[in-house]
Design a protein around this motif. Sequence first.
Motif, PDB file in Angstrom:
ATOM      1  N   ASP A  29       3.926   0.091   6.398  1.00  0.00           N
ATOM      2  CA  ASP A  29       4.014  -1.084   7.267  1.00  0.00           C
ATOM      3  C   ASP A  29       2.875  -1.043   8.278  1.00  0.00           C
ATOM      4  O   ASP A  29       2.841  -0.190   9.175  1.00  0.00           O
ATOM      5  CB  ASP A  29       5.364  -1.111   7.999  1.00  0.00           C
ATOM      6  CG  ASP A  29       6.528  -1.336   7.045  1.00  0.00           C
ATOM      7  OD1 ASP A  29       6.343  -2.119   6.087  1.00  0.00           O
ATOM      8  OD2 ASP A  29       7.589  -0.729   7.255  1.00  0.00           O
ATOM      9  N   LYS A  30       1.960  -1.942   8.141  1.00  0.00           N
ATOM     10  CA  LYS A  30       0.777  -1.984   9.014  1.00  0.00           C
ATOM     11  C   LYS A  30       1.161  -2.479  10.408  1.00  0.00           C
ATOM     12  O   LYS A  30       1.781  -3.530  10.563  1.00  0.00           O
ATOM     13  CB  LYS A  30      -0.275  -2.903   8.394  1.00  0.00           C
ATOM     14  CG  LYS A  30      -1.533  -3.110   9.235  1.00  0.00           C
ATOM     15  CD  LYS A  30      -2.512  -3.988   8.474  1.00  0.00           C
ATOM     16  CE  LYS A  30      -3.739  -4.299   9.308  1.00  0.00           C
ATOM     17  NZ  LYS A  30      -3.451  -5.227  10.412  1.00  0.00           N
ATOM     18  N   ASP A  31       0.802  -1.714  11.436  1.00  0.00           N
ATOM     19  CA  ASP A  31       1.087  -2.116  12.803  1.00  0.00           C
ATOM     20  C   ASP A  31      -0.119  -1.957  13.725  1.00  0.00           C
ATOM     21  O   ASP A  31      -0.008  -2.143  14.932  1.00  0.00           O
ATOM     22  CB  ASP A  31       2.280  -1.337  13.358  1.00  0.00           C
ATOM     23  CG  ASP A  31       2.011   0.168  13.402  1.00  0.00           C
ATOM     24  OD1 ASP A  31       0.982   0.620  12.848  1.00  0.00           O
ATOM     25  OD2 ASP A  31       2.833   0.901  13.986  1.00  0.00           O
ATOM     26  N   LYS A  32      -1.267  -1.606  13.144  1.00  0.00           N
ATOM     27  CA  LYS A  32      -2.474  -1.427  13.945  1.00  0.00           C
ATOM     28  C   LYS A  32      -3.655  -2.122  13.276  1.00  0.00           C
ATOM     29  O   LYS A  32      -3.661  -2.350  12.071  1.00  0.00           O
ATOM     30  CB  LYS A  32      -2.776   0.067  14.120  1.00  0.00           C
ATOM     31  CG  LYS A  32      -1.719   0.807  14.932  1.00  0.00           C
ATOM     32  CD  LYS A  32      -2.068   2.272  15.100  1.00  0.00           C
ATOM     33  CE  LYS A  32      -1.007   2.986  15.931  1.00  0.00           C
ATOM     34  NZ  LYS A  32      -1.301   4.441  16.077  1.00  0.00           N
ATOM     35  N   ARG A  33      -4.635  -2.432  14.083  1.00  0.00           N
ATOM     36  CA  ARG A  33      -5.842  -3.108  13.590  1.00  0.00           C
ATOM     37  C   ARG A  33      -6.738  -2.096  12.862  1.00  0.00           C
ATOM     38  O   ARG A  33      -6.976  -1.000  13.366  1.00  0.00           O
ATOM     39  CB  ARG A  33      -6.576  -3.747  14.761  1.00  0.00           C
ATOM     40  CG  ARG A  33      -7.758  -4.617  14.375  1.00  0.00           C
ATOM     41  CD  ARG A  33      -8.285  -5.383  15.576  1.00  0.00           C
ATOM     42  NE  ARG A  33      -9.516  -6.093  15.235  1.00  0.00           N
ATOM     43  CZ  ARG A  33      -9.553  -7.264  14.624  1.00  0.00           C
ATOM     44  NH1 ARG A  33      -8.407  -7.855  14.302  1.00  0.00           N
ATOM     45  NH2 ARG A  33     -10.700  -7.844  14.346  1.00  0.00           N
ATOM     46  N   ILE A  34      -7.236  -2.484  11.691  1.00  0.00           N
ATOM     47  CA  ILE A  34      -7.998  -1.573  10.837  1.00  0.00           C
ATOM     48  C   ILE A  34      -9.450  -2.032  10.742  1.00  0.00           C
ATOM     49  O   ILE A  34      -9.725  -3.205  10.440  1.00  0.00           O
ATOM     50  CB  ILE A  34      -7.403  -1.516   9.419  1.00  0.00           C
ATOM     51  CG1 ILE A  34      -5.936  -1.101   9.470  1.00  0.00           C
ATOM     52  CG2 ILE A  34      -8.207  -0.564   8.541  1.00  0.00           C
ATOM     53  CD1 ILE A  34      -5.209  -1.336   8.169  1.00  0.00           C
ATOM     54  N   ILE A  59      -3.269  -4.342   1.302  1.00  0.00           N
ATOM     55  CA  ILE A  59      -2.986  -4.410   2.726  1.00  0.00           C
ATOM     56  C   ILE A  59      -4.154  -5.106   3.412  1.00  0.00           C
ATOM     57  O   ILE A  59      -5.298  -5.000   2.962  1.00  0.00           O
ATOM     58  CB  ILE A  59      -2.769  -2.985   3.310  1.00  0.00           C
ATOM     59  CG1 ILE A  59      -2.183  -3.051   4.711  1.00  0.00           C
ATOM     60  CG2 ILE A  59      -4.071  -2.190   3.307  1.00  0.00           C
ATOM     61  CD1 ILE A  59      -1.749  -1.693   5.240  1.00  0.00           C
ATOM     62  N   LYS A 130      -3.895   1.563   1.751  1.00  0.00           N
ATOM     63  CA  LYS A 130      -2.495   1.756   2.155  1.00  0.00           C
ATOM     64  C   LYS A 130      -2.108   3.231   2.052  1.00  0.00           C
ATOM     65  O   LYS A 130      -1.432   3.778   2.940  1.00  0.00           O
ATOM     66  CB  LYS A 130      -1.582   0.911   1.269  1.00  0.00           C
ATOM     67  CG  LYS A 130      -0.115   0.982   1.640  1.00  0.00           C
ATOM     68  CD  LYS A 130       0.731   0.121   0.708  1.00  0.00           C
ATOM     69  CE  LYS A 130       0.556  -1.344   0.983  1.00  0.00           C
ATOM     70  NZ  LYS A 130       1.487  -2.180   0.190  1.00  0.00           N
ATOM     71  N   LEU A 133      -3.777   5.279   4.854  1.00  0.00           N
ATOM     72  CA  LEU A 133      -3.111   5.042   6.137  1.00  0.00           C
ATOM     73  C   LEU A 133      -1.769   5.768   6.215  1.00  0.00           C
ATOM     74  O   LEU A 133      -1.382   6.267   7.272  1.00  0.00           O
ATOM     75  CB  LEU A 133      -2.917   3.544   6.362  1.00  0.00           C
ATOM     76  CG  LEU A 133      -4.206   2.731   6.542  1.00  0.00           C
ATOM     77  CD1 LEU A 133      -3.884   1.246   6.591  1.00  0.00           C
ATOM     78  CD2 LEU A 133      -4.952   3.160   7.798  1.00  0.00           C
ATOM     79  N   LYS A 134      -1.076   5.845   5.085  1.00  0.00           N
ATOM     80  CA  LYS A 134       0.194   6.559   5.035  1.00  0.00           C
ATOM     81  C   LYS A 134      -0.021   8.043   5.324  1.00  0.00           C
ATOM     82  O   LYS A 134       0.731   8.659   6.085  1.00  0.00           O
ATOM     83  CB  LYS A 134       0.824   6.391   3.651  1.00  0.00           C
ATOM     84  CG  LYS A 134       2.232   6.956   3.528  1.00  0.00           C
ATOM     85  CD  LYS A 134       3.260   6.053   4.167  1.00  0.00           C
ATOM     86  CE  LYS A 134       4.678   6.506   3.832  1.00  0.00           C
ATOM     87  NZ  LYS A 134       5.701   5.616   4.420  1.00  0.00           N
ATOM     88  N   GLN A 137      -0.898   8.480   8.986  1.00  0.00           N
ATOM     89  CA  GLN A 137       0.307   8.339   9.801  1.00  0.00           C
ATOM     90  C   GLN A 137       1.110   9.642   9.835  1.00  0.00           C
ATOM     91  O   GLN A 137       1.698  10.001  10.857  1.00  0.00           O
ATOM     92  CB  GLN A 137       1.170   7.200   9.246  1.00  0.00           C
ATOM     93  CG  GLN A 137       2.409   6.874  10.071  1.00  0.00           C
ATOM     94  CD  GLN A 137       3.236   5.781   9.427  1.00  0.00           C
ATOM     95  OE1 GLN A 137       3.723   5.936   8.307  1.00  0.00           O
ATOM     96  NE2 GLN A 137       3.390   4.659  10.116  1.00  0.00           N
TER      97      GLN A 137
END
Length: 359
Positions: A29-34, A59, A130, A133-134, A137
């Motif tokens: 679940d993306k919640d930040k600017r990439i 994503i 994606k 990023l996982k 995280q």
Amino acid sequence: MNIIILLQWMLGFFLFWRRNEIQESYDFDKDKRISVIIPARNEEKNIGNLLGSLKNQSIQIDEIIVVDDQSSDKTASIAKSFGVSVLQLKDLPDGWIGKSNACWNGYKFSTGDILIFLDADVTLSKNAVKSLLKVHQKYGGLISTQPWHNAVRVHEKLSAMFNIIAVMSMKEFSAIGFELKPIGSFGPCLVCSRKDYETSGGHEKIKNSVVDDVAIAKSFMKSALPVHNFLGGKLITFRMYPESLKSLVEGWTKNFATGASRSNPLFFLMIFLWISGYMNIIIYMNKISLAFYAFLYAVYAFQFYIFSRRVGNFGVISALFFPVHVFFFVFIFVYSLIRTFLFRNVDWKGRKIKTGGIS
């Protein structure tokens, strides 16, 4: 000697025991600017493949920045045709290496909370960003990935041994790698938060380092930030030096001797002993029985095949002709030592890069 050669063979499995590949993720679940930052110099043959794969991600990527480092080809125009931001550099400041300067300028132009630095020869599968990023995280700090090498032309196959040793030298892929800090990172694919990048000093901190991937990892670790390295598997691939044998020689010459001089002494010794086993297969071929020699050659070829398929599509033929790879590696390593420590410069993409010698 026969026992020693077998022990050297076994040492290879200790050095490359863990595959540690990026696992494909579907539920991030993306919640930040990439922000994706791509340093590029004369990459007209590669940049389109990368940008096409970025446009096809599962994503949303908030911004893609291509930093054109004084290219003399169509790199900038191809990048613009994809609708991404293109930052064209006018000169290279004194004391800077080209790639670090491009990455640093890309960072200053970017606005993202998460920064992804990609070499222009990288190609991503649909879920690659994606998945990266996982992993970030989960671990934080600096995440680096060695892409799977899509070697197409014959000369590209000669990179097999270099890719294997680059992975071995990181320590994380050894049998005890889960307990060890890495020696560096893989430069083609880096992921970190903007906050951590700034804390480490970013590419400005390592602006004159020829082996930037080793230097930036050390900079993160000195700032008490974790570094984790992975293999790209089929999610993240690249074609290194597809243009010609000359570009391949220049590229590995630039990286290898300086990188070796900064590696962990114990792992450097173990890798040297492992390579010596491959050389002993040729040197002692007339001093052992034909049957036992055939056995040794087969097990070494099998090991080379196992390791090389983890890092690229080098194939069975490369494994059967492993002596070619070994002697080519030794040649490049010696040549790199001469250029790095005697002439104190290396050639790369039309520039002479000062290495600083031993100092």
